[in-house]
Each structure stands twice: as C-alpha cells, then as structure tokens.
Design a protein around this motif. Structure first.
Motif, mmCIF file in Angstrom:
data_model
loop_
_atom_site.group_PDB
_atom_site.id
_atom_site.type_symbol
_atom_site.label_atom_id
_atom_site.label_comp_id
_atom_site.label_asym_id
_atom_site.label_seq_id
_atom_site.Cartn_x
_atom_site.Cartn_y
_atom_site.Cartn_z
ATOM 1 N N ILE A 336 -37.911 22.293 -50.681
ATOM 2 C CA ILE A 336 -38.908 21.307 -51.096
ATOM 3 C C ILE A 336 -40.226 21.633 -50.392
ATOM 4 O O ILE A 336 -40.260 21.858 -49.176
ATOM 5 N N LEU A 337 -41.306 21.672 -51.152
ATOM 6 C CA LEU A 337 -42.625 21.882 -50.574
ATOM 7 C C LEU A 337 -43.220 20.525 -50.194
ATOM 8 O O LEU A 337 -43.533 19.712 -51.077
ATOM 9 N N LEU A 338 -43.355 20.276 -48.919
ATOM 10 C CA LEU A 338 -43.917 19.009 -48.465
ATOM 11 C C LEU A 338 -45.408 18.952 -48.773
ATOM 12 O O LEU A 338 -46.076 19.994 -48.873
ATOM 13 N N PRO A 339 -45.962 17.765 -48.929
ATOM 14 C CA PRO A 339 -47.397 17.650 -49.223
ATOM 15 C C PRO A 339 -48.253 18.272 -48.119
ATOM 16 O O PRO A 339 -47.977 18.096 -46.931
ATOM 17 N N HIS A 340 -49.253 19.032 -48.526
ATOM 18 C CA HIS A 340 -50.205 19.655 -47.598
ATOM 19 C C HIS A 340 -49.475 20.401 -46.478
ATOM 20 O O HIS A 340 -49.792 20.254 -45.290
ATOM 21 N N ALA A 341 -48.486 21.194 -46.858
ATOM 22 C CA ALA A 341 -47.694 21.940 -45.880
ATOM 23 C C ALA A 341 -47.487 23.367 -46.366
ATOM 24 O O ALA A 341 -47.707 23.692 -47.536
ATOM 25 N N GLU A 342 -47.064 24.210 -45.438
ATOM 26 C CA GLU A 342 -46.823 25.615 -45.736
ATOM 27 C C GLU A 342 -45.340 25.932 -45.658
ATOM 28 O O GLU A 342 -44.597 25.313 -44.879
ATOM 29 N N LEU A 343 -44.919 26.912 -46.468
ATOM 30 C CA LEU A 343 -43.534 27.374 -46.448
ATOM 31 C C LEU A 343 -43.544 28.895 -46.453
ATOM 32 O O LEU A 343 -44.199 29.515 -47.296
ATOM 33 N N VAL A 344 -42.836 29.506 -45.485
ATOM 34 C CA VAL A 344 -42.670 30.960 -45.488
ATOM 35 C C VAL A 344 -41.382 31.272 -46.229
ATOM 36 O O VAL A 344 -40.295 30.887 -45.800
ATOM 37 N N TRP A 345 -41.516 31.991 -47.341
ATOM 38 C CA TRP A 345 -40.377 32.294 -48.214
ATOM 39 C C TRP A 345 -39.856 33.700 -47.917
ATOM 40 O O TRP A 345 -40.573 34.687 -48.083
ATOM 41 N N ASP A 346 -38.608 33.785 -47.457
ATOM 42 C CA ASP A 346 -37.936 35.063 -47.268
ATOM 43 C C ASP A 346 -38.732 36.004 -46.370
ATOM 44 O O ASP A 346 -38.643 37.228 -46.501
ATOM 45 N N GLU A 347 -39.517 35.439 -45.452
ATOM 46 C CA GLU A 347 -40.356 36.224 -44.544
ATOM 47 C C GLU A 347 -41.320 37.137 -45.296
ATOM 48 O O GLU A 347 -41.842 38.091 -44.732
ATOM 49 N N ARG A 348 -41.583 36.821 -46.582
ATOM 50 C CA ARG A 348 -42.437 37.711 -47.382
ATOM 51 C C ARG A 348 -43.616 36.992 -48.029
ATOM 52 O O ARG A 348 -44.661 37.612 -48.241
ATOM 53 N N PHE A 349 -43.447 35.728 -48.380
ATOM 54 C CA PHE A 349 -44.499 34.990 -49.076
ATOM 55 C C PHE A 349 -44.836 33.714 -48.309
ATOM 56 O O PHE A 349 -43.936 33.018 -47.844
ATOM 57 N N LEU A 350 -46.134 33.437 -48.212
ATOM 58 C CA LEU A 350 -46.591 32.156 -47.672
ATOM 59 C C LEU A 350 -46.995 31.280 -48.848
ATOM 60 O O LEU A 350 -47.924 31.619 -49.592
ATOM 61 N N ILE A 351 -46.285 30.160 -49.036
ATOM 62 C CA ILE A 351 -46.537 29.247 -50.147
ATOM 63 C C ILE A 351 -47.137 27.966 -49.574
ATOM 64 O O ILE A 351 -46.571 27.366 -48.659
ATOM 65 N N ILE A 352 -48.270 27.566 -50.111
ATOM 66 C CA ILE A 352 -48.989 26.395 -49.593
ATOM 67 C C ILE A 352 -49.092 25.330 -50.686
ATOM 68 O O ILE A 352 -49.583 25.613 -51.782
#
Length: 420
Positions: A336-352
């Motif tokens: 789940i992408l939290l509001p106004h937060a960042e997620l590092v996916w598989d150590e390869r992609f930064l999803i904001i």
C-alpha cells in the motif's frame, strides 16, 4: 603524518572530517579502543567553542552475561564526562551460523535507529591501524579485488548509517595510553582472543608478519595505494558506464558488446558488477568471482543462451549484453502506498505517492501482455520478458493503472529507477 593525541591541534586534525556536524554519535563497547575514542572526542569537544554535541551508544548483544555490566560502565563513564548516552540491546533470535556478522548488522541497525531519534547524522567508531591491517589481510586471503584491498574507508555507509573512522591511522598502543591516563579500566571481551574467529587468528599473526617487514604501518600504506588505484578504476568505469550502458524503464540494461569487450578486465568487471547490482536489486555487490567469471565468458564468446548471476538473467542479443531482473527471486509483496510517502520497490525503484490518497497499491506487473504495455506506453516494447514481469505497477482503488516500471501516467505518482 599521524595526529598527536596530546594537544588541541592534533585532536582538531583527528576529528576534522566531522567538525562541521551538528551532532556526533560514538559507538562505545567498553573495550579499550572505544573508551579511548570517547575520551578523545570529549576532550576535543570541550576545547572547541562550537563543537558538535556528542551522543554515546553502547549495545548489549545478549551473547555474554557480562555485557549488561559493560554497557552500564559505558553509560556511567559518559555521564561523568557530561555526554548523553543510550544503552541498546539486541533481543532478536540469534542465528546458528554467521553470528558475528549478524551481531554487527544488528548493532548498526540499533544504533542507526537511536541516532535518528536523537537527530544524529554520523557515527564514529574506534577502528584503528591494526584493525585496518587485519581487514586487508583477511580480504587478501579471500581473493578480494582492489576495491576490497583498500580496506576500511575513513568515511563509509554501513547498514544505512554514516560512519566515520577517525582512528584508522592510530596505533592501538597509543589508544591504550589514553585510557590508562584517564584512569579507566576497559572491559575485556573473551571473543577478542578466541581462535575460532578468523580476525583473531590474523591479529595473532601480525607480530610474526611484522618480523618479516609486513607490519601494520606497511599494510596501511598498501591499503592507501589500493584506494588510489580503486578511485582511478572507478572514475574510468563511471565514464564507460555513462557511454556504454542503457537502462530502461523496466529496470533492464543493455551493454554494447564490442565496446565492453574492448575494455580492460578491471574496468569491464567494475561496469558489469555495477549493472548487476542495479538490475539485480543489490543482492551481493561484493561477489567479485562471479562477476569475473561472467565477464570472461562474455569476452570469450562462451556465454550460454541465457544465464543467471546475482538475481539477474543475462543473454547476448543484437550485439549487446542484455541484463534483466530474474523472475521469482525475492518477489516483493503487494504494498500500500501511504499518502505523501515513498516506497522502495525491490531495491530498484523509488515510488512516491504525492497525493492524499491511501488506496493506491504497488504490485509486480508479472504476465501483463505486451500489447497492453504498448497501449499504456504508446511505443513498441522490446524489453526482455523477465524485465516486464518484475517491474512494479501501481493501481488505484478502481484498478486504474497509474504507473508501470519507471513510467508514470498520473500526477499522483512519480517513479525513479535507483541507479546507486
């Protein structure tokens, strides 16, 4: 020239790299070396008008009954010196193998978390000249390349913690003298003399090597020269990476085959290792032997139709080395992408997630058909199937696609491929 430990000028030189910091952490176990670091840092800070504030961190790994008392001693010593201190404890289950490495990782994780709470950005450790010599000898025995033979760097990032090692050029005898002069009694960890540990065996071998002329000072000079050579190779590899490597939005890479083969082995191994590290999700960045063997098979024209190394699938196609993430290897769970937060996916992609919405979900693209991809992207997709399957896709609560791989189709989401 080794800084003096007895005057203000020498201490200023010793701590020059961290003088501009607002706050400094000190890793203090209670042993002689770390107590010396504590004394020297306190002395340096007390003689400066605008010194950073100091924070002491001491960890009980739960491996010896004496450790709790050692932490208590460190906290009491820090209190006498007027320094804030925190005792931390590793309470996780202990592994049956690789205990020292696991304890080291846990130590930095615990200290890093405490530093974040205290607003401390850098940690000082008490690694000294003999620690550096032991590290270089161990790595040499393990077949390390130049990157490993430079030993420990004065500034590094360990388990996500910025680390400074100001004592790397200091002889441990000088540190013992500091502790003695301060009237402190250091703790003695029996593991420091246990021959079951490889570092201890090298430590005991150092005096014999010194008789032959290979003392800690000489090994330290060797490490410095290896660091210079490593920096030169890194600079050349950086230039070649920029001109030869093409990374796409699915996280796969293409390396021009002819240009790659024309490089010296030292540079081409560095370029290839960096690509594998990026595409493979940073699994084993120091697996030099595997990278060297892969480079050799490419140069000799002996690469199989496809092969897997360090979480990557590698094949030759259209006069290029094509590298994609290996499917099925440590597949990330839906997130789940939290509001106004960042997620590092598989150590390869930064999803904001730049929105207030909480119903956005990132998952693996898996078997999304190419024609559907091309509908989203508006161009022909030539990326390897493995790259497509392992790329992240972000959907909203209604199932609408907001991003795919490194491409965003909605202002709520931004995505960046993590290079380094």
């Amino acid at each position: 020239m080794t800084p003096s430990l007895d005057d203000a000028a020498g201490l200023d030189r010793l701590f020059a790299m961290v003088a501009a910091e607002q706050a400094i952490g000190l890793a203090v176990s209670g042993g002689g070396d770390s107590l010396a670091l504590l004394v020297l840092a306190q002395r340096w800070a007390s003689e400066r008008g605008n010194a950073p504030r100091l924070h002491v961190y001491s960890v009980d790994h739960g491996l010896r009954p004496e450790a709790a008392a050692e932490v208590a001693m460190v906290l009491a010593t820090a209190k006498r010196l007027g320094i804030a201190a925190a005792g931390l404890k590793w309470t996780d289950a202990k592994p049956a193998a690789g205990l020292q490495e696991a304890a080291r990782a846990a130590r930095y994780r615990l200290i890093g978390k405490a530093m974040a709470k205290d607003g401390v950005d850098i940690l000082l450790t008490a690694h000294h000249r003999h620690d550096q010599a032991e590290t270089v000898l161990m790595r040499m025995a393990h077949g390390s390349g130049i990157e490993g033979l430079k030993g420990m760097a004065e500034m590094a990032n360990v388990e996500g913690v910025r680390v400074c090692r100001p004592l790397l050029g200091i002889d441990p005898a000088a540190l013992r003298a500091v502790v003695d002069a301060a009237g402190l009694v250091p703790a003695e960890d029996p593991s420091n003399s246990d021959d079951h540990y490889e570092r201890v065996r090298w430590r005991k071998a150092l005096p014999q090597l010194a008789v032959l002329g290979l003392d800690a000072v000489t090994i330290g000079v060797f490490a410095e020269r290896m660091a210079e050579a490593d920096a030169a190779i890194a600079q050349m590899a950086e230039e070649r990476f920029a001109t030869m490597v093409r990374l796409d939005g699915f996280g796969s890479a293409r390396i021009e085959l002819a240009s790659f083969i024309g490089l010296s082995p030292a540079v081409s191994v560095r370029v290839l290792g960096r690509v594998l590290n990026i595409v493979g999700g940073r699994q084993k960045p120091r697996a030099l032997g595997q990278v060297e063997r892969l480079r050799q098979s490419i140069a000799d024209g002996m690469l199989p139709k496809s092969t897997t190394v360090l979480g990557c699938v590698i094949r030759l196609k259209d006069d290029a080395v094509v590298i994609a993430r290996e499917p099925g290897r440590a597949v990330p769970a839906d997130a789940i992408l939290l509001p106004h937060a960042e997620l590092v996916w598989d150590e390869r992609f930064l999803i904001i997630n730049g929105s207030d919405e909480s119903g956005l979900t990132a998952s693996v693209a898996d078997y999304l058909p190419r024609h559907r991809l091309e509908e989203f992207l508006g161009f022909k997709v030539t990326a390897p199937a493995e790259a497509i399957r392992t790329a992240p896709i972000v959907r909203d609560a209604e199932g609408g696609v907001l991003s795919l791989g490194g491409w965003s189709f909605d202002e709520r989401i931004s995505v960046k491929l993590l290079i380094d």
